[in-house]
Write a protein that holds these residues in place. Structure first.
Motif, PDB file in Angstrom:
ATOM      1  N   GLU A  70     -48.467  -7.356 -24.996  1.00  0.00           N
ATOM      2  CA  GLU A  70     -49.453  -6.233 -24.547  1.00  0.00           C
ATOM      3  C   GLU A  70     -49.525  -6.366 -23.211  1.00  0.00           C
TER       4      GLU A  70
ATOM      5  N   VAL B 197     -50.494  -9.819 -21.971  1.00  0.00           N
ATOM      6  CA  VAL B 197     -51.002 -11.043 -23.072  1.00  0.00           C
ATOM      7  C   VAL B 197     -49.950 -10.777 -24.270  1.00  0.00           C
TER       8      VAL B 197
ATOM      9  N   TRP C 119     -49.212 -11.810 -27.854  1.00  0.00           N
ATOM     10  CA  TRP C 119     -49.870 -12.272 -29.107  1.00  0.00           C
ATOM     11  C   TRP C 119     -48.926 -12.811 -30.040  1.00  0.00           C
TER      12      TRP C 119
ATOM     13  N   THR D  18     -48.958 -13.789 -34.154  1.00  0.00           N
ATOM     14  CA  THR D  18     -49.544 -13.327 -35.530  1.00  0.00           C
ATOM     15  C   THR D  18     -48.929 -14.271 -36.662  1.00  0.00           C
TER      16      THR D  18
ATOM     17  N   ASP E 285     -56.522 -15.808 -37.701  1.00  0.00           N
ATOM     18  CA  ASP E 285     -56.812 -14.842 -36.385  1.00  0.00           C
ATOM     19  C   ASP E 285     -55.368 -15.037 -35.492  1.00  0.00           C
ATOM     20  N   LYS E 286     -55.187 -13.899 -34.658  1.00  0.00           N
ATOM     21  CA  LYS E 286     -54.113 -14.017 -33.832  1.00  0.00           C
ATOM     22  C   LYS E 286     -54.482 -14.947 -32.695  1.00  0.00           C
TER      23      LYS E 286
ATOM     24  N   ALA F 173     -53.838 -15.399 -28.562  1.00  0.00           N
ATOM     25  CA  ALA F 173     -53.395 -14.838 -27.426  1.00  0.00           C
ATOM     26  C   ALA F 173     -53.028 -15.752 -26.242  1.00  0.00           C
TER      27      ALA F 173
ATOM     28  N   LYS G  73     -52.480 -15.598 -22.096  1.00  0.00           N
ATOM     29  CA  LYS G  73     -52.697 -14.695 -20.879  1.00  0.00           C
ATOM     30  C   LYS G  73     -51.403 -14.998 -19.892  1.00  0.00           C
TER      31      LYS G  73
ATOM     32  N   ARG H  36     -54.095 -20.113 -23.085  1.00  0.00           N
ATOM     33  CA  ARG H  36     -54.565 -19.581 -24.746  1.00  0.00           C
ATOM     34  C   ARG H  36     -55.911 -19.136 -24.991  1.00  0.00           C
TER      35      ARG H  36
END
Length: 372
Positions: A332, A340, A342, A344, A350-351, A353, A355, A371
């Motif tokens: 993203e 970001v 991601w 999966t 929960d995903k 992320a 940065k 993280r």
């Protein structure tokens, strides 16, 4: 709390009821007193499974025997392929040797990891771990990594068990429950340099290692069946041949030009590989270092890692879980200089992320505390 009064009342009641088969409860009283007075002191010593009477004592006076206290706080979830999974424990038998009890073994492993640190002196280790040890003279590859001396511990071993050599893990003895766990300590300048623990859970043997830089690994030992080893599982984070070459070039040179043109996902994969390999200097180098970003010094970063082996172990489990269960990695782009990544997962958790930021040279790096 008036300890003397409480113990006297307990002793009187116990002599009449629960412990009436015991000729004298004075020794038990003294052990309870010592446990209470020493509570909070950190010395590791194995205690065999306590009797029902002593458990009842613990309930009366409001404390838990130290080993049971440790077991009750041990996390039960660990990803497959690292340390023992829930549901694999052998059913405890009060008459069985401790090497047959997975919970006792796991509790012992957890407590060793909790108290040992890189850099501890031999006297400090003796004060923390009271098991007998053997000075190992014939360890293969002696001195290749700077190690000068080796101590071997056979822990929760049955009477008569003797480890003949330490160059290989004694998987047969572990699986036969002749010994619950074995620890090999490497020393440099009379200080703990690294150590390994091989231990059994269910029908699997595990190997934990605390490295000299404070990183850890913990995996199932692949015991070949008919001479054939199990191939490693593939992961979405695996590097291709060209990416592997770039990884090792950057690991040795730390030149950011080697990262030019890589996407945030490419850089994250290099970082995950650096975590897997325990390459702390490379992990540090893959974080953004531009002015204006709060960051530790390299010395602080490396030294802090040696102080928290439990945290390092949890990070390793988290890493293994992500490698094994990740199903997709997506990007993203939030701005020209920020993104970001991601992750999966197959089990719909929960995903995660990460940065990412582009530095002044136009190269993507991880943010500090990347993280999310």
């Amino acid at each position: 709390m008036n300890l003397d009064k409480l113990l006297a009342e307990f002793k009187e009641t116990a002599d009449r009821t629960l412990l009436r088969g015991m000729d004298d409860t004075t020794g038990l009283e003294e052990r309870i007193r010592m446990n209470i007075e020493k509570k909070g002191k950190k010395r590791f010593r194995f205690i065999y499974p306590v009797s029902a009477a002593l458990v009842a004592v613990a309930l009366v006076i409001g404390f838990t025997p130290y080993l049971l206290q440790k077991e009750s706080t041990t996390s039960t979830y660990t990803p497959k392929g690292t340390s023992a999974e829930p549901g694999t424990h052998q059913k405890p038998d009060p008459k069985a040797h401790p090497a047959s009890d997975d919970q006792v073994i796991m509790g012992t492993v957890d407590e060793i990891i909790d108290v040992l640190r890189v850099g501890m002196t031999q006297d400090q280790i003796k004060a923390k771990v009271s098991f007998p040890y053997t000075v190992v003279d014939n360890y293969g590859g002696s001195g290749d990594d700077g190690t000068e001396e080796y101590w071997g511990y056979s822990i929760l071993a049955k009477e008569g068990y003797q480890r003949k050599e330490w160059t290989m893990i004694d998987t047969e003895a572990l699986l036969k429950r002749d010994v619950g766990l074995a620890m090999l300590v490497g020393w440099k300048d009379k200080k703990l340099y690294w150590y390994t623990i091989s231990y059994v859970q269910g029908k699997e043997v595990y190997l934990f290692k605390l490295n000299s830089n404070g990183t850890v690994t913990e995996d199932i030992v692949d015991v070949p069946q008919d001479g054939i080893q199990t191939p490693p599982a593939t992961s979405i984070f695996d590097l291709k041949s060209e990416e592997e070459d770039r990884f090792y070039n950057y690991m040795y040179e730390k030149k950011d030009e080697l990262l030019r043109g890589l996407s945030p996902i490419d850089v994250l994969k290099l970082y995950v590989k650096a975590q897997q390999e325990g390459q702390l200097e490379m992990q540090y180098a893959l974080h953004i270092e531009d002015n204006g970003f709060e960051k530790p010094t390299p010395e602080q970063y490396l030294e802090d890692r040696k102080k928290d082996p439990v945290g390092a172990r949890n990070s390793w489990k988290q890493l293994k879980s992500m490698q094994e269960l990740a199903s997709d990695i997506t990007l993203e782009q939030t701005s020209d200089k920020e993104a970001v990544v991601w992750v999966t997962f197959k089990d719909n958790r929960d995903k995660v992320a990460y940065k990412m930021q582009k530095n002044k040279q136009g190269i993507w790096k991880l943010s500090w505390m990347a993280r999310q």
